[in-house]
Design an enzyme around this catalytic site. Structure first.
Site, PDB file in Angstrom:
ATOM      1  N   CYS A 110      -0.979   3.304  11.242  1.00 38.81           N
ATOM      2  CA  CYS A 110       0.323   2.662  11.327  1.00 38.81           C
ATOM      3  C   CYS A 110       0.238   1.189  11.660  1.00 38.81           C
ATOM      4  O   CYS A 110      -0.474   0.804  12.579  1.00 38.81           O
ATOM      5  CB  CYS A 110       1.148   3.277  12.445  1.00 38.81           C
TER       6      CYS A 110
ATOM      7  N   CYS B 244       3.327   8.002   1.990  1.00 35.07           N
ATOM      8  CA  CYS B 244       3.983   6.924   2.741  1.00 35.07           C
ATOM      9  C   CYS B 244       4.062   5.726   1.797  1.00 35.07           C
ATOM     10  O   CYS B 244       3.034   5.247   1.305  1.00 35.07           O
ATOM     11  CB  CYS B 244       3.142   6.594   3.973  1.00 35.07           C
TER      12      CYS B 244
ATOM     13  N   ASN C  82      -1.353   0.654  17.053  1.00 34.88           N
ATOM     14  CA  ASN C  82      -2.586   0.333  16.338  1.00 34.88           C
ATOM     15  C   ASN C  82      -2.812  -1.164  16.413  1.00 34.88           C
ATOM     16  O   ASN C  82      -2.071  -1.932  15.809  1.00 34.88           O
ATOM     17  CB  ASN C  82      -2.484   0.781  14.875  1.00 34.88           C
TER      18      ASN C  82
ATOM     19  N   CYS D 283       7.664  -8.614   5.370  1.00 34.16           N
ATOM     20  CA  CYS D 283       8.928  -8.208   5.992  1.00 34.16           C
ATOM     21  C   CYS D 283       9.459  -9.391   6.782  1.00 34.16           C
ATOM     22  O   CYS D 283       8.698 -10.106   7.438  1.00 34.16           O
ATOM     23  CB  CYS D 283       8.720  -7.016   6.921  1.00 34.16           C
TER      24      CYS D 283
ATOM     25  N   HIS E 187      11.542   1.873  19.999  1.00 30.09           N
ATOM     26  CA  HIS E 187      10.497   1.089  20.687  1.00 30.09           C
ATOM     27  C   HIS E 187      10.850   0.510  22.053  1.00 30.09           C
ATOM     28  O   HIS E 187       9.967   0.006  22.751  1.00 30.09           O
ATOM     29  CB  HIS E 187       9.978  -0.051  19.792  1.00 30.09           C
TER      30      HIS E 187
ATOM     31  N   GLU F 165       0.803  -1.203   0.000  1.00 32.50           N
ATOM     32  CA  GLU F 165       0.000   0.000   0.000  1.00 32.50           C
ATOM     33  C   GLU F 165       0.842   1.262   0.000  1.00 32.50           C
ATOM     34  O   GLU F 165       1.966   1.282   0.496  1.00 32.50           O
ATOM     35  CB  GLU F 165      -0.946  -0.002   1.205  1.00 32.50           C
TER      36      GLU F 165
ATOM     37  N   GLY G 124       7.472  -3.182   4.900  1.00 37.46           N
ATOM     38  CA  GLY G 124       8.818  -3.640   4.588  1.00 37.46           C
ATOM     39  C   GLY G 124       9.912  -2.853   5.280  1.00 37.46           C
ATOM     40  O   GLY G 124       9.687  -1.763   5.808  1.00 37.46           O
TER      41      GLY G 124
ATOM     42  N   CYS H 142       3.960  -5.817  14.875  1.00 38.89           N
ATOM     43  CA  CYS H 142       3.747  -5.321  13.506  1.00 38.89           C
ATOM     44  C   CYS H 142       3.049  -6.381  12.662  1.00 38.89           C
ATOM     45  O   CYS H 142       3.511  -7.523  12.576  1.00 38.89           O
ATOM     46  CB  CYS H 142       5.092  -4.955  12.881  1.00 38.89           C
TER      47      CYS H 142
ATOM     48  N   SER I  18      13.318   3.093  14.259  1.00 39.85           N
ATOM     49  CA  SER I  18      12.271   2.497  15.096  1.00 39.85           C
ATOM     50  C   SER I  18      12.907   1.922  16.352  1.00 39.85           C
ATOM     51  O   SER I  18      13.464   0.835  16.328  1.00 39.85           O
ATOM     52  CB  SER I  18      11.564   1.393  14.310  1.00 39.85           C
TER      53      SER I  18
ATOM     54  N   CYS J  64       9.019  -7.965  13.850  1.00 36.09           N
ATOM     55  CA  CYS J  64       8.802  -7.197  15.080  1.00 36.09           C
ATOM     56  C   CYS J  64       7.481  -7.660  15.702  1.00 36.09           C
ATOM     57  O   CYS J  64       6.498  -7.913  15.000  1.00 36.09           O
ATOM     58  CB  CYS J  64       8.788  -5.708  14.790  1.00 36.09           C
TER      59      CYS J  64
ATOM     60  N   SER K 221      12.678   5.143   7.126  1.00 34.44           N
ATOM     61  CA  SER K 221      12.528   4.588   8.471  1.00 34.44           C
ATOM     62  C   SER K 221      13.089   3.176   8.492  1.00 34.44           C
ATOM     63  O   SER K 221      12.756   2.345   7.652  1.00 34.44           O
ATOM     64  CB  SER K 221      11.043   4.563   8.852  1.00 34.44           C
TER      65      SER K 221
END
Ligand code: SAH
Ligand code: SF4
Length: 368
Positions: free
Chosen positions: A344, A103, A301, A110, A226, A90, A170, A117, A224, A114, A202
Site C-alpha cells: 500500500c 487493485c 508502508n 494525485c 486516518h 499500476e 489516484g 502517501c 480513508s 495526503c 476508496s
C-alpha cells in the site's frame, strides 16, 4: 479510431445505433470484449464478415501498454502500465483462496497530497480515461486466463478477477466522469457482470461526490479516515479542511441508504506516535459510533523521505483490540507482495525514476 474499452455498454449500444447496427450486435461485441477478452475485431467469429470489416476500420481494443510485469513469491502480480509522458500507473492482482482481486488506479498521480502517501508526493499528472481504467481489468483477466492460472473459480468457469478495488493510484471521485462509466462496465451483465458488493471504491472523502456516487452508481465504499479529529486529519488528509469529519460522517450515513453493503469500511493507516495512541482510539470509537462500519487498520508502508514510521506491531494489535472491545469489527491489513514493492502507498511514479517504482497492493477488505 474508437477504442471500444472507452465505451460503457449503453454508450456502445448508442455507437452501434449511430452506425445503423442493431442493439443485439452491440451486446455481442460487448461480450467479446469484456467476457472473452478479444483484442482483435477479426476474431469475433459470430459477426458477419462485412460487419467485422467495417468495425475493424472504425474501432480498436486498446488497453494501456505494459511496461513491466512482476510476480511476487505470494502470487501477487503487478503490472506497470504506461500513462504517457513518462508517467506510469499500476494494477495489482491479489489471489486469495476463493477470489481474485484486482487493485486498480484511477489517476496518474494525485492532487490531494495526503502527508503519508507517495502518490500524493508526486503531485497530479492527469485523469485516466475510462478505457485506461477498464483496460486494467480487461488486461488482467486476459493475461491471467492466457497464463492458465489454476484458481478454483477459474476452473469453475468464472473470470480470473472476481473483485475490483479502486485503491491504486489516484482519487477516484476526483475523476468521477471517467470512473463511473468504468464502474458501470464492471457491473453490466454483458460486460464483467460483477455484483456491486464485489466492487469497492476508496475515497479520501470528497463529500459531494460521495453523494453523487450514491445516486448514480452505488458500489461498496471505503473511506480513508486516518485520524479521529479535524485537527489531526487536516494535517494528514488535507482535503479534510474542505470537508471536515462531521460532514464526512453524515455523507457516509447517507451513502448507506443505497449502498450494496450495510457498512462503510474505514481505512486507518497506523503512523508511529502520530495517530496510534490511546487518546486516538478513544476519539475514533466516539467518532464512528453512529456509522455502521468496519475498521481496517493499515500498517504504514514507508518510503524514502516520508517522515513517518510504521507503528509497532503490538501497538497496532492493541489499537485493534480496543476497537473490537467497543463492538467495532476491525481487521489489520496484511501486506502482500512485499518482495516486488507491491505494498500500500508505494506507488509507481515517473517511469524514469527508479526510486518511485513502487506501488500499492491494497488488500480487499470490503470484499470479505
Ligand atoms: N485516493 C484514494 C484511493 C487510493 S489510496 C484514497 O485515498 O482512499 C488507497 C489507500 O492506501 C488509502 O486508504 C490510502 O490512505 C492508503 N495509503 C496511502 N499511502 C499509504 C502508505 N504509505 N502506507 C499505507 N497505506 C497508504
Ligand atoms: Fe491521493 Fe489517496 Fe494518496 Fe491521498 S491517499 S494523496 S487521496 S491517492
Amino acid at each position: 479510431m474508437q477504442n471500444l474499452l472507452d465505451l460503457e455498454p449503453a454508450a456502445l449500444a448508442h455507437w452501434f445505433a449511430e452506425r445503423g447496427e442493431k442493439p443485439f450486435r452491440a451486446r455481442q461485441v460487448c461480450r467479446w470484449v469484456h467476457q472473452r477478452f478479444a483484442a482483435d475485431i477479426g476474431a469475433m467469429s459470430d459477426l458477419a464478415k462485412p460487419l467485422r470489416a467495417s468495425l475493424a476500420g472504425a474501432a480498436e481494443i486498446r488497453a494501456p501498454a505494459v511496461l513491466r510485469d512482476t510476480t511476487a513469491g505470494d502470487g501477487t502480480r503487478k503490472w506497470l502500465l504506461d500513462a504517457g509522458n513518462g508517467n506510469a500507473v499500476e494494477a495489482v492482482y491479489i489471489p486469495e483462496d476463493d477470489r481474485g482481486t484486482l487493485c486498480i488506479s484511477s489517476q496518474a498521480g494525485c492532487a490531494l497530497d495526503c502527508a503519508f502517501c507517495s502518490t500524493g508526493r508526486q503531485g497530479f499528472n492527469r485523469n485516466l480515461t475510462t478505457g485506461e481504467i477498464v483496460g486494467q481489468l480487461w488486461h488482467a483477466n486476459r493475461t491471467l486466463l492466457q497464463d492458465n492460472i489454476g484458481a478454483p473459480w477459474v476452473q469453475a468457469g468464472r473470470a480470473p478477477i472476481t473483485n475490483v478495488v479502486m485503491m491504486g493510484m489516484g482519487e477516484p471521485l476526483a475523476n468521477f466522469d471517467n470512473v463511473v462509466p468504468a464502474l458501470r462496465t464492471f457491473l453490466d451483465d454483458n460486460a464483467y457482470g460483477l455484483s456491486r458488493r464485489r466492487v469497492t471504491l476508496s475515497t479520501s472523502g470528497l463529500v459531494p461526490w460521495i453523494d453523487r456516487l450514491r445516486d448514480e452508481c452505488p458500489v461498496a465504499l471505503a473511506v480513508s479516515l486516518h485520524a479521529p479529529s479535524d485537527a489531526l486529519r487536516d494535517r494528514l488528509v488535507p482535503i479534510n479542511r474542505k470537508h471536515p469529519l462531521a460532514s464526512l460522517m453524515a455523507a457516509c450515513v447517507r451513502y448507506l441508504e443505497r449502498a450494496p453493503r450495510d457498512f462503510v469500511t474505514f481505512e486507518y493507516v497506523m503512523l508511529d506516535g502520530v495517530n496510534d495512541q490511546p487518546e486516538h482510539v478513544a476519539a475514533l470509537i466516539a467518532l464512528v459510533r453512529d456509522v455502521p462500519c468496519k475498521l481496517n487498520l493499515i500498517p504504514f508502508n514507508p518510503f524514502p523521505g516520508s517522515g513517518f514510521a510504521t507503528s509497532p506491531r503490538e501497538r497496532v494489535r492493541g489499537f485493534a483490540n480496543a476497537l473490537q472491545d467497543a463492538g467495532i469489527v476491525t481487521t489489520i491489513r496484511k501486506t502482500r507482495g512485499d518482495d516486488i514493492d507491491a505494498a500500500c502507498g508505494q506507488l509507481a511514479g515517473q517511469v524514469h525514476d527508479r526510486t518511485k517504482h513502487r506501488l500499492a497492493a491494497r488488500i480487499p477488505l470490503a470484499a470479505r
